[in-house]
Design a protein around this motif. Structure first.
Motif, short mmCIF file in Angstrom:
data_model
loop_
_atom_site.label_atom_id
_atom_site.label_comp_id
_atom_site.label_asym_id
_atom_site.label_seq_id
_atom_site.Cartn_x
_atom_site.Cartn_y
_atom_site.Cartn_z
N ASP A 141 0.86 -1.18 0.00
CA ASP A 141 0.00 0.00 0.00
C ASP A 141 0.90 1.24 0.00
OD1 ASP A 141 -1.65 2.17 0.67
OD2 ASP A 141 -3.09 0.87 1.66
N ILE A 142 1.04 1.86 -1.15
CA ILE A 142 1.96 2.99 -1.30
C ILE A 142 1.55 4.14 -0.38
CG2 ILE A 142 2.76 4.78 -2.89
CD1 ILE A 142 2.73 2.71 -5.10
N LYS A 143 0.25 4.38 -0.27
CA LYS A 143 -0.21 5.49 0.56
C LYS A 143 0.21 5.30 2.01
CE LYS A 143 -4.37 8.13 1.77
NZ LYS A 143 -5.84 8.25 1.58
N ASN A 144 0.03 4.10 2.54
CA ASN A 144 0.42 3.84 3.93
C ASN A 144 1.93 3.93 4.11
OD1 ASN A 144 -2.22 3.46 4.77
ND2 ASN A 144 -2.15 1.22 4.57
N LEU B 161 19.72 3.03 -3.72
CA LEU B 161 18.26 3.02 -3.69
C LEU B 161 17.68 4.43 -3.73
CD1 LEU B 161 17.70 0.20 -1.04
CD2 LEU B 161 16.97 0.12 -3.44
N LYS B 162 18.31 5.33 -3.02
CA LYS B 162 17.85 6.72 -3.05
C LYS B 162 17.99 7.30 -4.46
CE LYS B 162 18.92 7.92 1.75
NZ LYS B 162 19.93 8.58 2.61
N ARG B 163 19.11 7.02 -5.11
CA ARG B 163 19.30 7.53 -6.48
C ARG B 163 18.23 6.96 -7.41
NH1 ARG B 163 25.02 6.62 -5.23
NH2 ARG B 163 24.94 4.64 -6.35
N ILE C 41 14.89 8.74 -6.59
CA ILE C 41 14.91 10.11 -7.09
C ILE C 41 14.65 10.14 -8.60
CG2 ILE C 41 16.48 12.06 -7.54
CD1 ILE C 41 17.67 11.46 -4.71
N LYS C 42 15.26 9.20 -9.30
CA LYS C 42 15.08 9.12 -10.75
C LYS C 42 13.64 8.77 -11.12
CE LYS C 42 17.21 9.33 -14.78
NZ LYS C 42 17.85 10.58 -15.24
N MET C 43 12.98 7.97 -10.27
CA MET C 43 11.62 7.52 -10.57
C MET C 43 10.57 8.59 -10.29
SD MET C 43 11.71 3.66 -8.96
CE MET C 43 10.07 3.22 -9.54
N CYS C 44 10.89 9.55 -9.44
CA CYS C 44 9.87 10.52 -9.01
C CYS C 44 9.25 11.27 -10.19
CB CYS C 44 10.46 11.51 -8.02
SG CYS C 44 10.76 10.78 -6.39
N GLY C 45 10.03 11.54 -11.21
CA GLY C 45 9.50 12.26 -12.37
C GLY C 45 8.47 11.47 -13.14
N GLU D 65 10.60 -1.51 -0.75
CA GLU D 65 9.16 -1.79 -0.87
C GLU D 65 8.48 -0.73 -1.73
OE1 GLU D 65 6.77 -2.80 2.59
OE2 GLU D 65 8.60 -3.17 3.72
N LEU D 66 8.82 0.53 -1.49
CA LEU D 66 8.21 1.62 -2.23
C LEU D 66 8.60 1.56 -3.71
CD1 LEU D 66 6.58 4.26 -2.34
CD2 LEU D 66 8.66 5.48 -1.62
N ILE D 67 9.86 1.36 -3.99
CA ILE D 67 10.34 1.29 -5.37
C ILE D 67 9.67 0.13 -6.11
CG2 ILE D 67 12.37 0.77 -6.80
CD1 ILE D 67 14.03 2.38 -4.76
N ASP D 68 9.61 -1.02 -5.47
CA ASP D 68 8.99 -2.20 -6.12
C ASP D 68 7.50 -1.94 -6.40
OD1 ASP D 68 11.39 -3.53 -6.06
OD2 ASP D 68 10.92 -4.71 -4.28
N ALA D 69 6.84 -1.28 -5.47
CA ALA D 69 5.41 -0.98 -5.67
C ALA D 69 5.21 0.01 -6.80
CB ALA D 69 4.81 -0.44 -4.37
N LEU D 70 6.09 1.01 -6.91
CA LEU D 70 5.98 1.99 -7.99
C LEU D 70 6.20 1.32 -9.35
CD1 LEU D 70 7.85 5.05 -6.41
CD2 LEU D 70 5.41 4.90 -6.92
#
Length: 382
Positions: A3-6, A176-178, A181-185, A217-222
């Motif tokens: 659950d990305i929101k949580n 992972l942070k890099r 950051i790249k995925m946010c766009g 977890e967040l990256i995999d969900a995105l």
């Protein structure tokens, strides 16, 4: 499915409640060491089985620190000292401070005489000539001295083997942070500017392996989601720190999509990993510092290298422009502004400079500037 929101709410809670995270570690019997800006080698603290606790000022009053600094000093340094004076850092076993620019040198000495009796200071005086062999040798020596000082103060053991294990943990977290950051766009409707900031900020108040687990977890969900169309301007942000909740809300309201950043609190310290093939771990840390570039507080004889880097950030990430948040009274950032302005003008990319400090509550001027910026972007897209 995660659950990305949580998950984003959990990152936000950690980012908004640093003292709670510190108390959790102290309750477990883990010793904690404050890490002040910039570029203190956290891995040394982690290798000693201790909790590196980020100290980057933040919102709050500035009262006691005014007895040590003039009132016009920049807010990050004032708030960092205030935290030591008002009890916000109680429970720390030590603090690690650096002196990489003229604003941090007085902070380290004022801390030493005001807070240092209760929370001892581990002092790092980096060599700015960091690329030459003599500079690397010097920096390796001061890093080793810092480890020895922490061993003495905190009654811990910091071995070469533990340091190398820490390098692996921190290299993974940086990578992972890099990636995030790249995925946010590509996911700007799900990951707003405030979410992006909270995810990165939370790592200052977590053990890095724990932060990496959540971030994976967040990256995999995105990755399981379809990419999203950006509803507002795509920007590169630049400055020291941009974590003010009021500012982030304004960016969210304008649908600002942060596709890359040149922010000290965010990406500047993530670009370079530790070379784990170097046998001496302290020389490995010195080598990492030697390879850090494109930062206004780091000496570089090529004065146009950094402006080109910040312009290329915009070009490479298809940004509509750059939002430069200039911290009031920070001479280092103010002195480089003309070179950034010139580089962006020559590239034909909009650059908007906005005054900023951590105590700001009125963002009316920022809103006006963002309105202007949005109009410029819309005209450029025609």
């Amino acid at each position: 499915m995660t659950d990305i929101k949580n998950l984003l709410q959990e990152f936000k809670h950690i980012a908004d409640n640093p003292r709670e995270q510190l108390d959790k570690q102290l309750e477990k019997g883990v010793k904690a060491v404050g890490v002040f800006p910039y570029y203190a080698p956290e891995e040394i603290i982690y290798a000693g089985g201790m909790f590196p606790y980020g100290v980057w000022g933040g919102q709050g009053p500035i009262d006691k620190a005014k007895n040590y600094f003039p009132t016009f000093y920049y807010s990050l340094a004032l708030r960092c000292l205030e935290m030591g004076l008002d009890g916000s850092l109680d429970g720390l076993s030590a603090s690690m401070l650096t002196t990489l620019d003229d604003t941090l040198r007085p902070l380290s000495q004022n801390y030493k005489v005001s807070v240092g009796r209760e929370i001892p200071m581990v002092f790092l005086n980096h060599a700015q000539h960091r690329k030459e062999d003599f500079g690397k040798t010097y920096n390796a020596r001061i890093f080793k001295q810092a480890a020895e000082r922490l061993e003495e103060i905190c009654d811990v053991e910091i071995t070469d083997e533990k340091l190398k294990e820490a390098f692996e943990v921190y290299n993974e977290n940086r990578a992972l942070k890099r990636e995030f950051i790249k995925m946010c766009g590509d996911y700007s409707q799900t990951i707003k500017a405030s979410d992006r900031s909270n995810v990165l900020k939370a790592s200052y108040f977590m053990m890095k392996d724990e932060h990496s687990k959540m971030l994976k977890e967040l990256i995999d969900a995105l990755k399981e989601m379809p990419k999203e169309e950006c509803k507002g301007p795509r920007v590169v942000t630049s400055g020291i720190i941009t974590d003010n909740p009021g500012l982030l809300q304004v960016l969210d309201d304008f649908n600002i999509c942060v596709v890359a950043d040149d922010v000290a609190h965010e990406s500047r310290g993530l670009k370079v990993d530790v070379d784990t093939s170097i046998e001496d771990p302290y020389m490995a840390l010195a080598d990492q510092f030697a390879r850090m570039d494109e930062d206004p507080i780091l000496y570089d004889p090529d004065i146009w290298k950094r402006p080109k880097y910040v312009v290329d950030l915009a070009k490479d990430n298809d940004a509509d422009g750059c939002l430069l948040f200039m911290m009031t009274f920070n001479d280092t950032e103010e002195m480089e502004y003309p070179s950034l302005k010139k580089a962006y003008e020559e590239a034909g990319i909009p650059l908007i400079k906005m005054g900023y400090d951590q105590q700001m509550t009125d963002f009316g001027q920022v809103k006006t500037q963002l309105e202007t910026f949005r109009e410029i972007v819309e005209l450029n897209r025609i």
